[in-house]
Design a protein around this motif. Structure first.
Motif, mmCIF file in Angstrom:
data_model
loop_
_atom_site.group_PDB
_atom_site.id
_atom_site.type_symbol
_atom_site.label_atom_id
_atom_site.label_comp_id
_atom_site.label_asym_id
_atom_site.label_seq_id
_atom_site.Cartn_x
_atom_site.Cartn_y
_atom_site.Cartn_z
ATOM 1 N N PHE A 80 7.935 47.931 43.363
ATOM 2 C CA PHE A 80 8.351 47.386 44.656
ATOM 3 C C PHE A 80 9.640 48.018 45.170
ATOM 4 O O PHE A 80 9.715 48.464 46.312
ATOM 5 C CB PHE A 80 8.500 45.866 44.524
ATOM 6 C CG PHE A 80 8.912 45.179 45.787
ATOM 7 C CD1 PHE A 80 7.976 44.843 46.745
ATOM 8 C CD2 PHE A 80 10.242 44.851 46.022
ATOM 9 C CE1 PHE A 80 8.344 44.200 47.916
ATOM 10 C CE2 PHE A 80 10.622 44.209 47.182
ATOM 11 C CZ PHE A 80 9.670 43.887 48.123
ATOM 12 N N TYR A 137 5.526 48.443 54.443
ATOM 13 C CA TYR A 137 5.294 48.645 53.009
ATOM 14 C C TYR A 137 4.029 49.471 52.787
ATOM 15 O O TYR A 137 3.996 50.365 51.942
ATOM 16 C CB TYR A 137 5.184 47.288 52.311
ATOM 17 C CG TYR A 137 5.162 47.373 50.809
ATOM 18 C CD1 TYR A 137 6.342 47.288 50.084
ATOM 19 C CD2 TYR A 137 3.977 47.531 50.107
ATOM 20 C CE1 TYR A 137 6.343 47.363 48.705
ATOM 21 C CE2 TYR A 137 3.966 47.612 48.724
ATOM 22 C CZ TYR A 137 5.149 47.521 48.034
ATOM 23 O OH TYR A 137 5.146 47.609 46.663
ATOM 24 N N SER A 162 3.770 53.041 50.933
ATOM 25 C CA SER A 162 2.875 53.157 49.774
ATOM 26 C C SER A 162 1.837 54.251 49.982
ATOM 27 O O SER A 162 1.462 54.947 49.036
ATOM 28 C CB SER A 162 2.163 51.829 49.516
ATOM 29 O OG SER A 162 3.081 50.848 49.114
ATOM 30 N N SER A 193 -2.115 45.712 40.279
ATOM 31 C CA SER A 193 -1.274 46.164 41.382
ATOM 32 C C SER A 193 -1.599 47.568 41.887
ATOM 33 O O SER A 193 -1.178 47.929 42.982
ATOM 34 C CB SER A 193 0.206 46.082 40.985
ATOM 35 O OG SER A 193 0.476 46.913 39.886
ATOM 36 N N PHE A 227 -1.859 47.517 47.863
ATOM 37 C CA PHE A 227 -1.412 47.587 49.260
ATOM 38 C C PHE A 227 -2.585 47.815 50.210
ATOM 39 O O PHE A 227 -2.490 47.552 51.393
ATOM 40 C CB PHE A 227 -0.352 48.675 49.443
ATOM 41 C CG PHE A 227 -0.888 50.074 49.469
ATOM 42 C CD1 PHE A 227 -1.195 50.676 50.675
ATOM 43 C CD2 PHE A 227 -1.087 50.774 48.300
ATOM 44 C CE1 PHE A 227 -1.686 51.968 50.712
ATOM 45 C CE2 PHE A 227 -1.576 52.068 48.329
ATOM 46 C CZ PHE A 227 -1.883 52.661 49.535
ATOM 47 N N PHE A 277 2.327 42.870 44.961
ATOM 48 C CA PHE A 277 3.284 43.944 44.743
ATOM 49 C C PHE A 277 3.436 44.202 43.249
ATOM 50 O O PHE A 277 3.178 43.325 42.424
ATOM 51 C CB PHE A 277 4.653 43.565 45.330
ATOM 52 C CG PHE A 277 4.596 43.172 46.773
ATOM 53 C CD1 PHE A 277 4.539 44.133 47.757
ATOM 54 C CD2 PHE A 277 4.598 41.833 47.149
ATOM 55 C CE1 PHE A 277 4.490 43.775 49.099
ATOM 56 C CE2 PHE A 277 4.548 41.466 48.472
ATOM 57 C CZ PHE A 277 4.500 42.442 49.453
ATOM 58 N N ASN A 278 3.913 45.383 42.907
ATOM 59 C CA ASN A 278 4.171 45.728 41.515
ATOM 60 C C ASN A 278 5.640 45.460 41.210
ATOM 61 O O ASN A 278 6.516 46.172 41.697
ATOM 62 C CB ASN A 278 3.832 47.197 41.252
ATOM 63 C CG ASN A 278 4.175 47.617 39.839
ATOM 64 O OD1 ASN A 278 4.333 46.789 38.957
ATOM 65 N ND2 ASN A 278 4.308 48.906 39.620
ATOM 66 N N PHE A 279 5.903 44.446 40.398
ATOM 67 C CA PHE A 279 7.267 44.135 39.970
ATOM 68 C C PHE A 279 7.483 44.448 38.499
ATOM 69 O O PHE A 279 8.555 44.204 37.967
ATOM 70 C CB PHE A 279 7.577 42.650 40.210
ATOM 71 C CG PHE A 279 7.631 42.274 41.659
ATOM 72 C CD1 PHE A 279 8.655 42.713 42.471
ATOM 73 C CD2 PHE A 279 6.650 41.482 42.218
ATOM 74 C CE1 PHE A 279 8.715 42.372 43.806
ATOM 75 C CE2 PHE A 279 6.692 41.126 43.552
ATOM 76 C CZ PHE A 279 7.731 41.577 44.350
#
Length: 165
Positions: free
Chosen positions: A18, A80, A84, A132, A136, A145-147
């Motif tokens: 993210f 976003y 992405s 993830s 998007f 989202f990728n955290f």
């Protein structure tokens, strides 16, 4: 990592975290986000002006706030998605490749991993990556989202020159 798609530009990362997506946003992404944010309240104002609801100002204000909130969400997710898409190589990404290489050199000099470290077990990291990667593309269904830092990232050859690996 398996090849996910044929991209017209080099694939930088198939599952960027993210914070990196946010840091690599361009001015055009911010302009898109701000523009879409402004559309919500502007639409509510236009509708009230040309097709009056007959509600009091208090309720009109609530409608404007709701329109603004929807606009903020739509604007952020669109910006976003554009950022992405450059990581995925579906749009021009020369600037992002340059930034990625600079970040790689800096982190390598500091002795750190490009994709960070995680306290999660490797199996959970893989599951997080599977959920993830490409999320998007489905923001209209569920924003995801990728955290999680994990080692499961795909990229094209040459994004990081072989002599630097």
């Amino acid at each position: 990592m398996r090849k996910l798609h044929d991209a017209p530009f080099p694939v930088i990362d198939t599952d960027p975290i993210f914070g990196r997506v946010i840091r690599y946003m361009r001015v055009s992404d911010y302009v898109l986000g701000i523009s879409l944010t402004a559309v919500g309240p502007a639409f509510m104002y236009w509708m009230e002006k040309y097709q009056p609801s007959g509600l009091s100002r208090k309720y009109q204000r609530h409608g404007m706030l709701a329109g603004g909130l929807v606009g903020v969400c739509a604007g952020f997710m669109s910006a976003y998605s554009c950022s992405s898409a450059r990581f995925w190589g579906t749009s021009e990404n020369a600037r992002e490749i340059k930034m990625y290489r600079e970040e790689y050199r800096r982190l390598k000099a500091e002795g750190k991993s490009m994709h960070g470290t995680s306290s999660l077990p490797l199996s959970i990291q893989r599951i997080s990556s599977e959920y993830s990667t490409g999320a998007f593309l489905n923001f209209d269904v569920a924003p995801w989202f990728n955290f999680v830092n994990h080692p499961f990232h795909g990229q094209s050859d040459g994004v990081i020159p072989d002599d630097e690996k």
